[in-house]
Design an enzyme around this catalytic site. Structure first.
Site, PDB file in Angstrom:
ATOM      1  CG  ASN A  87      -9.162 -11.095 -13.729  1.00  0.00           C
ATOM      2  OD1 ASN A  87      -9.280 -12.040 -12.816  1.00  0.00           O
ATOM      3  ND2 ASN A  87      -8.964 -10.810 -13.329  1.00  0.00           N
ATOM      4  CD1 TRP A  88     -14.997 -15.145 -12.846  1.00  0.00           C
ATOM      5  CD2 TRP A  88     -14.881 -17.065 -11.707  1.00  0.00           C
ATOM      6  NE1 TRP A  88     -16.065 -15.335 -13.045  1.00  0.00           N
ATOM      7  CE2 TRP A  88     -16.030 -17.615 -12.659  1.00  0.00           C
ATOM      8  CE3 TRP A  88     -14.789 -18.439 -10.867  1.00  0.00           C
ATOM      9  CZ2 TRP A  88     -16.917 -18.602 -12.576  1.00  0.00           C
ATOM     10  CZ3 TRP A  88     -15.424 -19.611 -11.007  1.00  0.00           C
ATOM     11  CH2 TRP A  88     -16.421 -19.482 -11.797  1.00  0.00           C
ATOM     12  CE  LYS A  89     -10.226  -7.573 -10.617  1.00  0.00           C
ATOM     13  NZ  LYS A  89     -10.778  -6.397 -11.056  1.00  0.00           N
ATOM     14  CG  HIS A 124      -5.482  -7.454 -13.610  1.00  0.00           C
ATOM     15  ND1 HIS A 124      -5.381  -6.165 -12.640  1.00  0.00           N
ATOM     16  CD2 HIS A 124      -6.781  -7.512 -14.178  1.00  0.00           C
ATOM     17  CE1 HIS A 124      -6.517  -6.141 -12.107  1.00  0.00           C
ATOM     18  NE2 HIS A 124      -7.520  -6.766 -13.385  1.00  0.00           N
ATOM     19  CD  GLU A 141      -7.615  -6.152  -9.069  1.00  0.00           C
ATOM     20  OE1 GLU A 141      -7.981  -7.135  -9.863  1.00  0.00           O
ATOM     21  OE2 GLU A 141      -7.974  -5.243  -9.744  1.00  0.00           O
ATOM     22  CD  GLU A 164      -9.226  -5.024 -16.946  1.00  0.00           C
ATOM     23  OE1 GLU A 164     -10.216  -5.323 -17.394  1.00  0.00           O
ATOM     24  OE2 GLU A 164      -7.670  -5.120 -16.309  1.00  0.00           O
ATOM     25  N   GLY A 190     -13.438  -1.928 -10.205  1.00  0.00           N
ATOM     26  CA  GLY A 190     -14.266  -1.985  -9.665  1.00  0.00           C
ATOM     27  C   GLY A 190     -14.598  -1.187  -8.528  1.00  0.00           C
ATOM     28  CB  SER A 198     -17.034  -0.728 -13.873  1.00  0.00           C
ATOM     29  OG  SER A 198     -16.789  -0.504 -12.450  1.00  0.00           O
ATOM     30  N   GLY A 215     -16.354  -8.385 -12.019  1.00  0.00           N
ATOM     31  CA  GLY A 215     -17.359  -8.488 -10.731  1.00  0.00           C
ATOM     32  C   GLY A 215     -18.212  -9.286 -11.256  1.00  0.00           C
TER      33      GLY A 215
HETATM   34  P1  PGA Z   1     -14.058  -4.682 -12.707  1.00  0.00           P
HETATM   35  O1  PGA Z   1     -12.879  -5.028 -13.010  1.00  0.00           O
HETATM   36  O2  PGA Z   1     -15.239  -5.373 -13.957  1.00  0.00           O
HETATM   37  O3  PGA Z   1     -14.748  -6.121 -11.392  1.00  0.00           O
HETATM   38  O4  PGA Z   1     -14.315  -3.479 -13.097  1.00  0.00           O
HETATM   39  C1  PGA Z   1     -12.052  -5.666 -14.326  1.00  0.00           C
HETATM   40  C2  PGA Z   1     -11.477  -6.141 -14.537  1.00  0.00           C
HETATM   41  O5  PGA Z   1      -9.886  -6.127 -13.675  1.00  0.00           O
HETATM   42  O6  PGA Z   1     -10.674  -6.731 -15.080  1.00  0.00           O
END
Ligand code: PGA
Length: 252
Positions: A11-13, A98, A100, A168, A174, A213, A235
């Site tokens: 997931n590049w966000k 997600h 976020e 998640e 993150g 993470s 990330g």
């Molecule tokens: P992260 O994000 O690997 O940077 O912790 C995971 C995600 O939000 O899918």
């Protein structure tokens, strides 16, 4: 137990410009060397470069996904993108719910369910995200919260090929923090039981990803946990070397 093929999805966000697509060439050449023989590999880039990404590495076997979709197919929704549009741009899947999106845009599980249904109508696999906050975990409510999110976010009808669940924990995204293998096992087992109770054989075969993470250094341990059928990576999906290091966790 169903023999489930793992999925490693990146997931590049809100990261990535056209120039970032070079990463896909490196990823594709790493995969050609045989790294991915035991799992499916997906990249979810920002929508602006989705079509370019899907055209960048033909024949590589890499799947592509969007990061969100609107619940309607088309209409007066300024700034939104529908699942049908993502499919048109070359997506195979879309992430919905997600944390976020839930936090930044106030998305409820009821809305997430309608987005997952829209994904299915467009022929896309829905990657439905769930996960507890740090306060919910500290209060001992992680299983309850995740089960409630599943009950409300998953469509009433799904199959093992059109839906993926991503667990998640919000506090692990993150942050460099991860739950212990025991904690992951507890939640993933609860998710599996929930899926089987509601969807029977399909529920037994739906892929349950762990995300938060994940790095090459912890992938082998986390991916070895019962009922973990892959991972959603933020990330560490931005660099081919790191992402390939995670994919390698599935080498026999
Ligand atoms: P992260 O994000 O690997 O940077 O912790 C995971 C995600 O939000 O899918």
């Amino acid at each position: 137990m169903a023999n489930i093929r793992a999925l490693v999805a990146g997931n590049w966000k809100m990261n990535g410009f056209n120039a970032s697509l070079e990463m896909l060439d490196e990823l594709a050449s790493g995969l050609r060397e045989g790294t991915a023989s035991t799992c499916d590999v997906m990249i979810c880039p920002p929508t602006t470069i989705l079509a370019a990404a899907a055209n960048q590495v033909p024949g590589s076997g890499i799947l592509f996904g969007g990061q969100d979709c609107h619940e309607a197919e088309a209409g007066a929704h300024t700034g939104d993108i529908s699942a049908a549009m993502l499919a048109d741009a070359g997506a195979n899947a879309v992430i919905v719910g997600h944390s976020e999106r839930r936090a930044d845009h106030g998305e409820t599980s009821e809305l997430v369910k309608t987005k997952a249904e829209a994904a299915h109508r467009a022929g896309l696999m829905a990657i439905v995200c769930v996960g507890e906050t740090e306060a919910e975990r500290r209060a001992g409510d992680a299983v309850k919260v995740v089960s409630g999110q599943l009950d409300e976010s998953l469509p009433d009808k799904l199959t093992a090929s059109d839906t993926v669940v991503a667990y998640e924990p919000v506090w692990a995204i993150g942050t460099g923090l991860t739950p212990t293998a025991e904690d992951v096992a507890e939640i993933h087992t609860a998710i599996r039981e929930n899926l089987i109770a509601r969807f029977g054989d399909d529920g037994a075969a739906v892929r349950i990803l762990y995300g938060g993470s994940v790095k090459p250094a912890n992938a082998v341990e986390l991916m070895g946990v019962a009922n973990v059928n892959g991972t959603l990576v933020g990330g560490a999906s931005l660099k081919a070397e790191d992402f390939l290091g995670i994919i390698t966790a599935y080498r026999p």
